[in-house]
Design a protein around this motif. Structure first.
Motif, short mmCIF file in Angstrom:
data_model
loop_
_atom_site.label_atom_id
_atom_site.label_comp_id
_atom_site.label_asym_id
_atom_site.label_seq_id
_atom_site.Cartn_x
_atom_site.Cartn_y
_atom_site.Cartn_z
N VAL A 1 -0.48 44.04 -38.49
CA VAL A 1 -0.95 42.94 -39.32
C VAL A 1 -0.94 41.67 -38.47
O VAL A 1 -0.29 41.61 -37.44
CB VAL A 1 -0.07 42.75 -40.57
N CYS A 2 -1.69 40.69 -38.93
CA CYS A 2 -1.82 39.39 -38.25
C CYS A 2 -2.77 39.47 -37.05
O CYS A 2 -2.85 40.50 -36.37
CB CYS A 2 -0.49 38.83 -37.79
N ALA A 3 -3.48 38.39 -36.84
CA ALA A 3 -4.38 38.28 -35.69
C ALA A 3 -4.35 36.85 -35.17
O ALA A 3 -5.37 36.28 -34.81
CB ALA A 3 -5.80 38.69 -36.07
N HIS A 4 -3.13 36.28 -35.14
CA HIS A 4 -2.99 34.88 -34.74
C HIS A 4 -2.87 34.71 -33.24
O HIS A 4 -3.00 33.61 -32.73
CB HIS A 4 -1.77 34.25 -35.43
N CYS A 5 -2.65 35.83 -32.51
CA CYS A 5 -2.49 35.74 -31.05
C CYS A 5 -2.68 37.13 -30.45
O CYS A 5 -1.75 37.91 -30.36
CB CYS A 5 -1.11 35.19 -30.71
N TYR A 6 -3.92 37.44 -30.06
CA TYR A 6 -4.20 38.75 -29.48
C TYR A 6 -5.22 38.59 -28.35
O TYR A 6 -5.96 37.60 -28.31
CB TYR A 6 -4.71 39.74 -30.53
N ALA A 7 -5.24 39.56 -27.46
CA ALA A 7 -6.12 39.52 -26.30
C ALA A 7 -7.06 40.72 -26.33
O ALA A 7 -6.72 41.78 -26.84
CB ALA A 7 -5.30 39.52 -25.01
N VAL A 8 -8.23 40.51 -25.76
CA VAL A 8 -9.23 41.57 -25.68
C VAL A 8 -9.74 41.65 -24.25
O VAL A 8 -10.11 40.63 -23.65
CB VAL A 8 -10.43 41.29 -26.63
N HIS A 9 -9.75 42.87 -23.70
CA HIS A 9 -10.37 43.08 -22.40
C HIS A 9 -11.89 43.15 -22.59
O HIS A 9 -12.37 43.70 -23.59
CB HIS A 9 -9.86 44.38 -21.78
N GLY A 10 -12.62 42.61 -21.63
CA GLY A 10 -14.07 42.57 -21.74
C GLY A 10 -14.71 43.92 -21.98
O GLY A 10 -15.75 44.01 -22.65
N GLU A 11 -14.10 44.98 -21.46
CA GLU A 11 -14.68 46.31 -21.63
C GLU A 11 -14.64 46.78 -23.08
O GLU A 11 -15.34 47.73 -23.45
CB GLU A 11 -13.96 47.31 -20.73
N ALA A 12 -13.83 46.14 -23.91
CA ALA A 12 -13.73 46.55 -25.32
C ALA A 12 -14.61 45.72 -26.24
O ALA A 12 -14.72 46.03 -27.42
CB ALA A 12 -12.28 46.45 -25.78
N LEU A 13 -15.24 44.67 -25.72
CA LEU A 13 -15.98 43.77 -26.60
C LEU A 13 -17.15 44.46 -27.29
O LEU A 13 -17.38 44.25 -28.49
CB LEU A 13 -16.47 42.56 -25.80
N ASP A 14 -17.91 45.27 -26.58
CA ASP A 14 -19.02 45.99 -27.21
C ASP A 14 -18.53 46.84 -28.38
O ASP A 14 -19.14 46.86 -29.45
CB ASP A 14 -19.74 46.89 -26.19
N THR A 15 -17.44 47.56 -28.15
CA THR A 15 -16.89 48.45 -29.18
C THR A 15 -16.43 47.66 -30.39
O THR A 15 -16.70 48.02 -31.54
CB THR A 15 -15.73 49.27 -28.60
#
Length: 240
Positions: A138-152
């Motif tokens: 739960v919560c999405a106040h501080c998370y990171a995404v690698h560029g390879e996952a952005l399309d997905t």
């Protein structure tokens, strides 16, 4: 202060509704404490979306939150961002962030897709580290995404918008729930969780769940004073 963990990202986005200037000021000060300047480029505010109604979402706030995060991810994908940190404007960093240099090294690699420096999971014993996680988060106040996952991620969220409510693959729902549905369906997406949360949510009036009992107090400004005192106590105790 120049914290390597926060320097790991080539973009840091802070989602903020234009009318919430109070939150904009507070999160700007919060980032300044960590040596991070909102320069409008690497570190930028993204105008949150306030929809005209809930649609098929649980509430108008949930819909706006979902669409605002999707906007951030779409922009990052279009710009070829490699490592993205997404913050909501009520984020509050823990004192332990200053000792999180070791977490920076793992994010420099390309063997992860999502990472949560801030979360609501119980802390794990031992040194501060990344732990792989398959738990519902739960919560999405501080998370990171690698560029390879952005399309997905973008494809999944767009598909959720197009499906009827209650669809097992995801439908209009709270944003953190949509991420959990995706991660359950795609165990190949590696999610890293800080062994203890380095960022919580500052006490403030919510735009998702609406006014609380504090906001209904008869004395003007009292809710703000009480929340400020709560946040100060949390900061002094080192808790988030």
């Amino acid at each position: 202060m120049n914290l390597p963990l926060l320097q790991s990202f080539d973009r840091i986005c802070i989602i903020n509704l234009l009318e919430r200037a109070d939150r904009r000021r507070a999160v700007t000060r919060e980032l300044q404490r960590q040596g991070v300047v909102v320069d409008g480029d690497r570190v930028r505010f993204v105008n949150g979306i306030r929809p005209d109604g809930p649609g098929d979402f649980p509430s108008s706030g949930a819909r706006g939150c979902f669409l605002s995060h999707l906007l951030v991810l779409r922009q990052a994908r279009a710009d070829g961002v490699k490592r993205l940190l997404v913050l909501e404007d009520d984020v509050m960093f823990a004192a332990a962030l200053a000792g999180a240099d070791s977490l920076h090294v793992a994010l420099a690699r390309d063997d992860w897709h999502l990472a949560y420096p801030g979360h609501a999971q119980p802390p794990l014993p031992g040194p501060l580290r990344w732990e792989p996680s398959t738990a519902a988060l739960v919560c999405a106040h501080c998370y990171a995404v690698h560029g390879e996952a952005l399309d997905t991620l973008v494809a999944h969220l767009e598909a959720c918008l197009a499906r009827p409510g209650g669809h097992p693959l995801g439908s209009p729902m709270h944003y953190d729930g949509a991420l959990t549905v995706l991660r359950a369906a795609r165990p190949d997406l590696v999610t890293l969780l800080a062994s203890r949360s380095l960022a919580g949510q500052r006490s403030s009036r919510s735009d998702i769940i609406g006014p609380s009992w504090l906001d209904r107090l008869p004395w003007a400004g009292l809710a703000g004073w009480l929340r400020a005192a709560k946040n100060l106590l949390r900061r002094l105790s080192g808790a988030v």
